[in-house]
Design an enzyme around this catalytic site. Structure first.
Site, PDB file in Angstrom:
ATOM      1  N   ASN A  21      -6.728  10.459   0.622  1.00 40.17           N
ATOM      2  CA  ASN A  21      -6.603   9.539  -0.501  1.00 40.17           C
ATOM      3  C   ASN A  21      -5.932  10.244  -1.677  1.00 40.17           C
ATOM      4  O   ASN A  21      -5.834  11.477  -1.708  1.00 40.17           O
ATOM      5  CB  ASN A  21      -7.988   9.056  -0.931  1.00 40.17           C
ATOM      6  CG  ASN A  21      -8.606   8.092   0.063  1.00 40.17           C
ATOM      7  OD1 ASN A  21      -7.946   7.174   0.530  1.00 40.17           O
ATOM      8  ND2 ASN A  21      -9.882   8.301   0.388  1.00 40.17           N
ATOM      9  N   CYS A  81      -4.964  -3.129   1.385  1.00 38.69           N
ATOM     10  CA  CYS A  81      -5.784  -2.154   2.118  1.00 38.69           C
ATOM     11  C   CYS A  81      -6.031  -2.775   3.493  1.00 38.69           C
ATOM     12  O   CYS A  81      -6.724  -3.793   3.606  1.00 38.69           O
ATOM     13  CB  CYS A  81      -7.094  -1.884   1.385  1.00 38.69           C
ATOM     14  SG  CYS A  81      -8.175  -0.769   2.315  1.00 38.69           S
ATOM     15  N   GLY A  82      -5.448  -2.170   4.513  1.00 40.20           N
ATOM     16  CA  GLY A  82      -5.498  -2.749   5.852  1.00 40.20           C
ATOM     17  C   GLY A  82      -6.893  -2.763   6.437  1.00 40.20           C
ATOM     18  O   GLY A  82      -7.317  -3.770   7.042  1.00 40.20           O
ATOM     19  N   SER A  83      -7.630  -1.658   6.269  1.00 44.25           N
ATOM     20  CA  SER A  83      -8.980  -1.647   6.835  1.00 44.25           C
ATOM     21  C   SER A  83      -9.875  -2.627   6.085  1.00 44.25           C
ATOM     22  O   SER A  83     -10.778  -3.241   6.680  1.00 44.25           O
ATOM     23  CB  SER A  83      -9.570  -0.223   6.839  1.00 44.25           C
ATOM     24  OG  SER A  83      -9.445   0.379   5.573  1.00 44.25           O
ATOM     25  N   ASN A 137       0.890  -1.174   0.000  1.00 43.34           N
ATOM     26  CA  ASN A 137       0.000   0.000   0.000  1.00 43.34           C
ATOM     27  C   ASN A 137       0.925   1.220   0.000  1.00 43.34           C
ATOM     28  O   ASN A 137       1.749   1.378   0.900  1.00 43.34           O
ATOM     29  CB  ASN A 137      -0.835  -0.014   1.276  1.00 43.34           C
ATOM     30  CG  ASN A 137      -2.198   0.649   1.191  1.00 43.34           C
ATOM     31  OD1 ASN A 137      -2.927   0.631   2.173  1.00 43.34           O
ATOM     32  ND2 ASN A 137      -2.578   1.219   0.070  1.00 43.34           N
ATOM     33  N   CYS A 157      -6.876   4.124   7.982  1.00 38.75           N
ATOM     34  CA  CYS A 157      -5.907   3.533   7.053  1.00 38.75           C
ATOM     35  C   CYS A 157      -4.935   2.684   7.860  1.00 38.75           C
ATOM     36  O   CYS A 157      -3.983   3.196   8.457  1.00 38.75           O
ATOM     37  CB  CYS A 157      -5.162   4.611   6.273  1.00 38.75           C
ATOM     38  SG  CYS A 157      -3.936   3.900   5.143  1.00 38.75           S
ATOM     39  N   GLY A 158      -5.193   1.389   7.885  1.00 39.81           N
ATOM     40  CA  GLY A 158      -4.393   0.493   8.719  1.00 39.81           C
ATOM     41  C   GLY A 158      -2.953   0.390   8.264  1.00 39.81           C
ATOM     42  O   GLY A 158      -2.025   0.446   9.077  1.00 39.81           O
ATOM     43  N   ASN A 159      -2.739   0.232   6.949  1.00 38.48           N
ATOM     44  CA  ASN A 159      -1.360   0.089   6.457  1.00 38.48           C
ATOM     45  C   ASN A 159      -0.593   1.394   6.663  1.00 38.48           C
ATOM     46  O   ASN A 159       0.584   1.393   7.020  1.00 38.48           O
ATOM     47  CB  ASN A 159      -1.368  -0.296   4.979  1.00 38.48           C
ATOM     48  CG  ASN A 159      -1.950  -1.685   4.756  1.00 38.48           C
ATOM     49  OD1 ASN A 159      -1.776  -2.567   5.586  1.00 38.48           O
ATOM     50  ND2 ASN A 159      -2.652  -1.862   3.648  1.00 38.48           N
ATOM     51  N   ASN A 170     -15.129   1.276  -0.096  1.00 41.18           N
ATOM     52  CA  ASN A 170     -13.999   0.453  -0.500  1.00 41.18           C
ATOM     53  C   ASN A 170     -14.562  -0.909  -0.889  1.00 41.18           C
ATOM     54  O   ASN A 170     -15.383  -1.474  -0.143  1.00 41.18           O
ATOM     55  CB  ASN A 170     -13.018   0.325   0.669  1.00 41.18           C
ATOM     56  CG  ASN A 170     -12.449   1.673   1.073  1.00 41.18           C
ATOM     57  OD1 ASN A 170     -11.613   2.239   0.373  1.00 41.18           O
ATOM     58  ND2 ASN A 170     -12.914   2.219   2.191  1.00 41.18           N
ATOM     59  N   GLN A 172      -2.316   6.667  -0.014  1.00 36.86           N
ATOM     60  CA  GLN A 172      -2.742   7.577   1.070  1.00 36.86           C
ATOM     61  C   GLN A 172      -1.572   8.446   1.530  1.00 36.86           C
ATOM     62  O   GLN A 172      -0.424   7.987   1.533  1.00 36.86           O
ATOM     63  CB  GLN A 172      -3.254   6.806   2.308  1.00 36.86           C
ATOM     64  CG  GLN A 172      -4.710   6.399   2.227  1.00 36.86           C
ATOM     65  CD  GLN A 172      -4.920   5.194   1.351  1.00 36.86           C
ATOM     66  OE1 GLN A 172      -4.173   4.218   1.430  1.00 36.86           O
ATOM     67  NE2 GLN A 172      -5.934   5.222   0.485  1.00 36.86           N
TER      68      GLN A 172
END
Ligand SMILES: N[C@@H](CCC[C@H](N)C(=O)O)C(=O)O
Length: 293
Positions: A67, A224-226, A15, A76-78, A197, A47
């Protein structure tokens, strides 16, 4: 031109992330700057994670997420793992409390370099996702794409991880679906008033899945982490998997655990690529001499 700010180009399982250091200043990274940075192949990103001074006692930093189309994101987890790695390298800290518009997140950097982020609790109410109309059961909603009598993708599970996600379950190879064609149509479908998403997911065992994601505001991404969290939660919620899942994404591997206390923990890598300085208003940028290509 406003004073330039330092940034690091990083990635989290592929990501593409820009971590911008906006501490000590009142301005924000503009949508125009995001669009300009994304238009340059060298700084193309999914991101921007802009680190600001803390707003709330008990937190260390406030993170503004943009974004690549300039729109804002709640989670945004990553990117959060990239922020943690950057702050860890600077401060020597291993545990972090961060704030985003969606709330407070705790994260920890492990001895092996992997980073875990507590992404909070999932939400399943149709107004929480949000959806444009009432669906009592969001484990499967009526939505399909392709011919009416032979839809290509249909009946997604929908979940909010602070941001909206739709998970389409497929039996075969996730790579055999034209996600770059269907992604934009589904992201902007009227059922999603704040867009969504879009993930296609193949469950491969009780504790493993393969996913691909079309991200709201960023398009096809390598991770995409989330979405990984949303897919893992939706898979457990629909009985497809247990609550701890390894996810293969195009850029690598992520682990998700939906804990008994309802919190969802995302674990994965973060990688530094190069650093530079940029103008948060225009996006004009320069690479640092020591990380010149
Ligand atoms: N890549 C992210 C999610 C980014 C936000 C998303 N595109 C949105 O607008 O909700 C992640 O790792 O979670």
């Amino acid at each position: 031109m406003a004073a330039t700010a330092p940034f690091a180009k990083m990635n989290g399982a592929g990501n593409e992330i820009i971590v911008a250091d906006m501490r000590g200043r009142a301005d924000r990274v503009t949508a125009a700057a995001a669009i300009a940075l994304n238009a340059d192949q060298a700084t193309r990103f999914d991101q921007i994670m802009a680190i600001h001074d803390a707003r709330t006692p008990g937190t260390g930093w406030f993170i503004d997420i943009l974004n690549s189309d300039g729109s804002g994101a709640q989670a945004c987890g990553n990117g959060t793992r990239c922020v943690v790695q950057a702050l860890g390298a600077e401060t020597g800290l291993k545990t972090f409390t961060l704030e985003t518009v969606a709330g407070i997140l705790n994260a920890v950097e492990h001895d092996d370099g992997l980073i875990s982020v507590d992404m909070g609790r999932p939400r399943f109410g149709w107004q929480d996702i949000p959806l444009a109309e009432e669906f009592r059961d969001t484990r499967m909603i009526e939505l399909q794409i392709g011919p009416i009598d032979a839809p290509v993708l249909h009946s997604p599970s929908v979940v909010s991880m602070g941001n909206p996600h739709a998970i389409f379950w497929v039996d075969g190879d996730v790579w055999s679906y034209d996600l770059d064609r269907f992604g934009p149509l589904l992201e902007n479908h009227p059922i999603f008033p704040e867009r969504a998403n879009i993930t296609i997911a193949e469950v491969t065992s009780r504790d493993s899945m393969v996913i691909r994601t079309w991200e709201r505001g960023a398009g096809l991404t390598k991770a995409c982490g989330s979405a990984a969290c949303a897919a893992a939660v939706a898979a457990a919620r629909t009985g497809r998997t247990d609550r701890r899942v390894a996810l293969t994404v195009p850029g690598g591997q992520l682990q998700v655990e939906w804990r008994a206390d309802d919190h969802v923990v995302l674990t994965g890598p973060a990688e530094w690529e190069f650093s530079g300085r940029f103008d948060p208003a225009s996006g004009a940028w320069q690479r640092d001499a020591e990380s010149a290509a």
